[in-house]
Design a protein around this motif. Sequence first.
Motif, mmCIF file in Angstrom:
data_model
loop_
_atom_site.group_PDB
_atom_site.id
_atom_site.type_symbol
_atom_site.label_atom_id
_atom_site.label_comp_id
_atom_site.label_asym_id
_atom_site.label_seq_id
_atom_site.Cartn_x
_atom_site.Cartn_y
_atom_site.Cartn_z
ATOM 1 N N LYS A 1 -35.276 -74.695 39.161
ATOM 2 C CA LYS A 1 -34.572 -73.463 39.509
ATOM 3 C C LYS A 1 -34.349 -72.601 38.259
ATOM 4 O O LYS A 1 -34.541 -71.382 38.303
ATOM 5 N N GLU A 2 -33.962 -73.242 37.151
ATOM 6 C CA GLU A 2 -33.792 -72.502 35.891
ATOM 7 C C GLU A 2 -35.100 -71.843 35.477
ATOM 8 O O GLU A 2 -35.113 -70.690 35.041
ATOM 9 N N GLU A 3 -36.209 -72.583 35.586
ATOM 10 C CA GLU A 3 -37.514 -72.044 35.197
ATOM 11 C C GLU A 3 -37.915 -70.886 36.108
ATOM 12 O O GLU A 3 -38.444 -69.878 35.629
ATOM 13 N N GLU A 4 -37.663 -71.028 37.409
ATOM 14 C CA GLU A 4 -37.960 -69.933 38.344
ATOM 15 C C GLU A 4 -37.159 -68.691 37.978
ATOM 16 O O GLU A 4 -37.696 -67.576 37.994
ATOM 17 N N LYS B 1 -36.928 -63.254 35.691
ATOM 18 C CA LYS B 1 -36.400 -62.280 34.732
ATOM 19 C C LYS B 1 -37.512 -61.755 33.831
ATOM 20 O O LYS B 1 -37.557 -60.559 33.523
ATOM 21 N N LEU B 2 -38.400 -62.652 33.411
ATOM 22 C CA LEU B 2 -39.510 -62.242 32.551
ATOM 23 C C LEU B 2 -40.427 -61.261 33.276
ATOM 24 O O LEU B 2 -40.815 -60.236 32.707
ATOM 25 N N ARG B 3 -40.762 -61.555 34.538
ATOM 26 C CA ARG B 3 -41.621 -60.649 35.318
ATOM 27 C C ARG B 3 -40.940 -59.298 35.507
ATOM 28 O O ARG B 3 -41.585 -58.255 35.410
ATOM 29 N N LEU B 4 -39.646 -59.296 35.778
ATOM 30 C CA LEU B 4 -38.909 -58.044 35.948
ATOM 31 C C LEU B 4 -38.920 -57.246 34.643
ATOM 32 O O LEU B 4 -39.153 -56.028 34.664
ATOM 33 N N LYS B 5 -38.722 -57.915 33.518
ATOM 34 C CA LYS B 5 -38.757 -57.243 32.214
ATOM 35 C C LYS B 5 -40.143 -56.655 31.957
ATOM 36 O O LYS B 5 -40.264 -55.503 31.521
ATOM 37 N N LYS C 1 -42.362 -55.811 34.163
ATOM 38 C CA LYS C 1 -42.578 -54.707 35.109
ATOM 39 C C LYS C 1 -41.903 -53.439 34.590
ATOM 40 O O LYS C 1 -42.501 -52.361 34.602
ATOM 41 N N ARG C 2 -40.664 -53.588 34.128
ATOM 42 C CA ARG C 2 -39.935 -52.422 33.594
ATOM 43 C C ARG C 2 -40.635 -51.853 32.358
ATOM 44 O O ARG C 2 -40.723 -50.639 32.201
ATOM 45 N N GLU C 3 -41.120 -52.748 31.492
ATOM 46 C CA GLU C 3 -41.831 -52.288 30.293
ATOM 47 C C GLU C 3 -43.124 -51.570 30.675
ATOM 48 O O GLU C 3 -43.463 -50.550 30.085
ATOM 49 N N ALA C 4 -43.844 -52.117 31.656
ATOM 50 C CA ALA C 4 -45.093 -51.486 32.101
ATOM 51 C C ALA C 4 -44.806 -50.118 32.721
ATOM 52 O O ALA C 4 -45.542 -49.152 32.479
ATOM 53 N N GLU C 5 -43.738 -50.011 33.514
ATOM 54 C CA GLU C 5 -43.369 -48.731 34.116
ATOM 55 C C GLU C 5 -42.992 -47.722 33.041
ATOM 56 O O GLU C 5 -43.377 -46.553 33.111
ATOM 57 N N ALA C 6 -42.254 -48.165 32.030
ATOM 58 C CA ALA C 6 -41.856 -47.268 30.943
ATOM 59 C C ALA C 6 -43.092 -46.800 30.162
ATOM 60 O O ALA C 6 -43.195 -45.619 29.816
ATOM 61 N N GLU C 7 -44.022 -47.709 29.919
ATOM 62 C CA GLU C 7 -45.259 -47.358 29.211
ATOM 63 C C GLU C 7 -46.083 -46.368 30.038
ATOM 64 O O GLU C 7 -46.630 -45.409 29.499
ATOM 65 N N ALA C 8 -46.146 -46.601 31.349
ATOM 66 C CA ALA C 8 -46.896 -45.692 32.229
ATOM 67 C C ALA C 8 -46.262 -44.298 32.217
ATOM 68 O O ALA C 8 -46.969 -43.283 32.180
#
Length: 126
Positions: free
Chosen positions: A80-83, A88-92, A94-101
């Motif tokens: 559960k901790e790893e999930e 959180k990593l995927r969300l981060k 995604k946000r970085e990719a959106e900001a770059e776009a």
Amino acid sequence: SRPDYTNDDRFDGLFLQIAHQTQGIEPLLDTLFSFLRRKSDFFSPPGGGGDIETGSEAAIAKVNEVVKKHADIYLAGKRKEEEERLKKLRLKQKREAEAEAKKKQAAAAAAAEKSKEGNDGVIEMG
């Protein structure tokens, strides 16, 4: 119905003190099983009858059952901790990719605007 002791922390202080004094997991377990052997019927045959091997086999089976239960609880918690960490990593990411776009889009829009301003149909002749 028996209470759930799988997350009972009432005795943590006592166990931490024993762990500190015994200086390790194996000595702590030796202390626990020594107590059960000397002060309880844990290793005796079930129901007080039967041969002594049966009691030891039942004790070993019970210990294995309890260890497996806690190993399963531990593993489920770690999964559960790893999930959560991956989520959180995927969300981060995604946000970085959106900001770059958005940056690229803004840069492209600015370049297009600059291109329009510099191209008013007049050809400059040196």
